[in-house]
Design a protein around this motif. Structure first.
Motif, PDB file in Angstrom:
ATOM      1  N   GLN A   1     -13.637   7.461   9.280  1.00 17.19           N
ATOM      2  CA  GLN A   1     -12.223   7.657   9.832  1.00 17.19           C
ATOM      3  C   GLN A   1     -12.218   7.794  11.472  1.00 17.19           C
ATOM      4  OE1 GLN A   1     -11.852  11.793   8.038  1.00 17.19           O
ATOM      5  NE2 GLN A   1     -10.204  11.117   6.674  1.00 17.19           N
ATOM      6  N   LEU A   2     -13.465   7.479  12.024  1.00 18.02           N
ATOM      7  CA  LEU A   2     -13.450   7.383  13.509  1.00 18.02           C
ATOM      8  C   LEU A   2     -14.144   6.118  13.654  1.00 18.02           C
ATOM      9  CD1 LEU A   2     -13.982  10.974  14.828  1.00 18.02           C
ATOM     10  CD2 LEU A   2     -11.934   9.895  14.529  1.00 18.02           C
ATOM     11  N   GLN A   3     -13.630   5.193  14.551  1.00 23.37           N
ATOM     12  CA  GLN A   3     -14.270   3.989  14.759  1.00 23.37           C
ATOM     13  C   GLN A   3     -14.483   3.759  16.165  1.00 23.37           C
ATOM     14  OE1 GLN A   3     -15.442   1.911  12.363  1.00 23.37           O
ATOM     15  NE2 GLN A   3     -16.394   0.539  13.812  1.00 23.37           N
ATOM     16  N   LEU A  18     -14.802   3.030  26.739  1.00 21.66           N
ATOM     17  CA  LEU A  18     -14.828   3.300  25.365  1.00 21.66           C
ATOM     18  C   LEU A  18     -13.527   3.433  24.598  1.00 21.66           C
ATOM     19  CD1 LEU A  18     -17.928   5.706  25.273  1.00 21.66           C
ATOM     20  CD2 LEU A  18     -18.056   3.221  25.329  1.00 21.66           C
ATOM     21  N   SER A  19     -13.572   3.359  23.283  1.00 15.35           N
ATOM     22  CA  SER A  19     -12.289   3.302  22.453  1.00 15.35           C
ATOM     23  C   SER A  19     -12.718   4.083  21.100  1.00 15.35           C
ATOM     24  CB  SER A  19     -11.700   2.157  22.083  1.00 15.35           C
ATOM     25  OG  SER A  19     -11.176   1.544  23.391  1.00 15.35           O
ATOM     26  N   ALA A  26      -4.409  13.294  10.743  1.00 13.00           N
ATOM     27  CA  ALA A  26      -3.007  13.501  11.272  1.00 13.00           C
ATOM     28  C   ALA A  26      -3.407  13.803  12.798  1.00 13.00           C
ATOM     29  CB  ALA A  26      -2.505  14.891  10.767  1.00 13.00           C
ATOM     30  N   PHE A  27      -3.604  12.586  13.577  1.00 11.43           N
ATOM     31  CA  PHE A  27      -3.915  12.792  14.997  1.00 11.43           C
ATOM     32  C   PHE A  27      -3.718  13.641  15.869  1.00 11.43           C
ATOM     33  CE2 PHE A  27      -6.166  10.027  18.185  1.00 11.43           C
ATOM     34  CZ  PHE A  27      -5.375   9.754  19.307  1.00 11.43           C
ATOM     35  N   SER A  28      -2.303  13.925  15.862  1.00 14.54           N
ATOM     36  CA  SER A  28      -1.924  15.127  16.907  1.00 14.54           C
ATOM     37  C   SER A  28      -2.500  16.524  16.485  1.00 14.54           C
ATOM     38  CB  SER A  28      -0.281  14.899  16.911  1.00 14.54           C
ATOM     39  OG  SER A  28       0.209  15.621  15.603  1.00 14.54           O
ATOM     40  N   ASN A  29      -3.027  16.685  15.367  1.00 10.46           N
ATOM     41  CA  ASN A  29      -3.484  17.894  14.791  1.00 10.46           C
ATOM     42  C   ASN A  29      -4.819  18.226  15.259  1.00 10.46           C
ATOM     43  OD1 ASN A  29      -0.943  18.491  13.649  1.00 10.46           O
ATOM     44  ND2 ASN A  29      -1.667  17.876  11.656  1.00 10.46           N
ATOM     45  N   TYR A  30      -5.265  17.547  15.921  1.00  8.46           N
ATOM     46  CA  TYR A  30      -6.895  17.495  16.230  1.00  8.46           C
ATOM     47  C   TYR A  30      -7.179  17.255  17.913  1.00  8.46           C
ATOM     48  CZ  TYR A  30      -8.068  17.102  11.513  1.00  8.46           C
ATOM     49  OH  TYR A  30      -8.025  17.322   9.984  1.00  8.46           O
ATOM     50  N   ALA A  31      -8.107  17.990  18.269  1.00  6.95           N
ATOM     51  CA  ALA A  31      -8.518  17.863  19.573  1.00  6.95           C
ATOM     52  C   ALA A  31      -9.613  16.556  19.209  1.00  6.95           C
ATOM     53  CB  ALA A  31      -9.432  18.994  20.283  1.00  6.95           C
ATOM     54  N   MET A  32      -9.674  15.685  20.181  1.00  2.00           N
ATOM     55  CA  MET A  32     -10.609  14.634  20.154  1.00  2.00           C
ATOM     56  C   MET A  32     -11.428  14.473  21.434  1.00  2.00           C
ATOM     57  SD  MET A  32      -8.449  11.779  18.000  1.00  2.00           S
ATOM     58  CE  MET A  32     -10.145  10.931  17.937  1.00  2.00           C
ATOM     59  N   GLY A  33     -12.646  13.874  21.361  1.00  2.00           N
ATOM     60  CA  GLY A  33     -13.465  13.958  22.473  1.00  2.00           C
ATOM     61  C   GLY A  33     -14.632  12.889  22.491  1.00  2.00           C
ATOM     62  N   TRP A  34     -15.548  13.274  23.074  1.00  2.00           N
ATOM     63  CA  TRP A  34     -16.713  12.499  23.290  1.00  2.00           C
ATOM     64  C   TRP A  34     -17.891  13.392  23.448  1.00  2.00           C
ATOM     65  CZ3 TRP A  34     -16.426   7.092  21.847  1.00  2.00           C
ATOM     66  CH2 TRP A  34     -15.566   6.705  22.232  1.00  2.00           C
ATOM     67  N   SER A  73       0.629   6.487  19.663  1.00  2.00           N
ATOM     68  CA  SER A  73       0.949   5.434  18.902  1.00  2.00           C
ATOM     69  C   SER A  73       0.203   4.547  18.147  1.00  2.00           C
ATOM     70  CB  SER A  73       2.086   4.586  19.632  1.00  2.00           C
ATOM     71  OG  SER A  73       1.310   3.746  20.594  1.00  2.00           O
ATOM     72  N   LYS A  74      -1.139   4.530  18.754  1.00  2.00           N
ATOM     73  CA  LYS A  74      -2.184   3.690  18.235  1.00  2.00           C
ATOM     74  C   LYS A  74      -3.292   4.529  17.609  1.00  2.00           C
ATOM     75  CE  LYS A  74      -1.575   0.124  21.658  1.00  2.00           C
ATOM     76  NZ  LYS A  74      -2.382  -0.884  22.545  1.00  2.00           N
ATOM     77  N   ASN A  75      -3.249   6.179  17.733  1.00  2.69           N
ATOM     78  CA  ASN A  75      -4.295   7.073  17.161  1.00  2.69           C
ATOM     79  C   ASN A  75      -5.475   6.564  17.743  1.00  2.69           C
ATOM     80  OD1 ASN A  75      -2.001   8.004  15.587  1.00  2.69           O
ATOM     81  ND2 ASN A  75      -2.765   7.196  13.520  1.00  2.69           N
ATOM     82  N   THR A  76      -5.468   6.309  19.209  1.00  2.68           N
ATOM     83  CA  THR A  76      -6.854   5.973  19.671  1.00  2.68           C
ATOM     84  C   THR A  76      -7.177   6.723  20.911  1.00  2.68           C
ATOM     85  OG1 THR A  76      -6.659   3.625  18.763  1.00  2.68           O
ATOM     86  CG2 THR A  76      -7.989   4.078  20.692  1.00  2.68           C
ATOM     87  N   VAL A  77      -8.061   7.514  21.141  1.00  2.00           N
ATOM     88  CA  VAL A  77      -8.518   7.891  22.291  1.00  2.00           C
ATOM     89  C   VAL A  77      -9.632   7.003  23.236  1.00  2.00           C
ATOM     90  CG1 VAL A  77     -10.506   9.041  21.014  1.00  2.00           C
ATOM     91  CG2 VAL A  77      -9.488  10.022  23.089  1.00  2.00           C
TER      92      VAL A  77
END
Length: 121
Positions: A1-3, A18-19, A26-34, A73-77
């Motif tokens: 689910q994460l690429q 990095l992308s 549900a992208f906006s419901n999660y904190a994301m990071g590295w 809009s791209k569900n990308t961090v």
């Protein structure tokens, strides 16, 4: 689910971005990071972003050099890495979990595959 993608070989002082694209979340419901990891060491936190509050945080070792951002809009961090140092060499993993405040390696629900970043001196 994460690429994740964008790693590579760069000289010290150089930059990489990095992308991490998500699917099925549900992208906006999660904190994301590295996080990043080197052989024989534990996975360490690098940076995280909270979509709901727009907050970001960084490890002290990368503050002022790395910038996390995202495109809903791209569900990308993204992780823009500037002024890279040899000690930044590691496998970088993107991660997602519901809790921004509890964004630790033991709380992550979803991991992307790693992408290698190598910084030569």
């Amino acid at each position: 689910q994460l690429q994740a993608c964008g790693g590579g070989l760069v000289q010290a002082g150089g930059s990489l971005r990095l992308s991490c694209a998500t699917s099925g979340l549900a992208f906006s419901n999660y904190a994301m990071g590295w996080f990043r990891q080197t052989p024989g060491k534990e996975r360490e936190f690098v940076s995280a972003i909270s979509w709901q509050r727009g907050n970001t945080k960084y490890a002290d070792s990368v503050k002022g050099r790395f910038t996390i951002s995202g495109d809903n809009s791209k569900n990308t961090v993204y992780l823009q890495m500037n002024s890279l140092k040899p000690e930044d060499t590691a496998v970088y993993y993107c991660a997602a979990t519901p809790s921004y405040s509890g964004f630790t390696s033991t709380s992550i629900l979803y991991w992307g595959q790693g992408t290698q970043v190598t910084v030569s001196s």
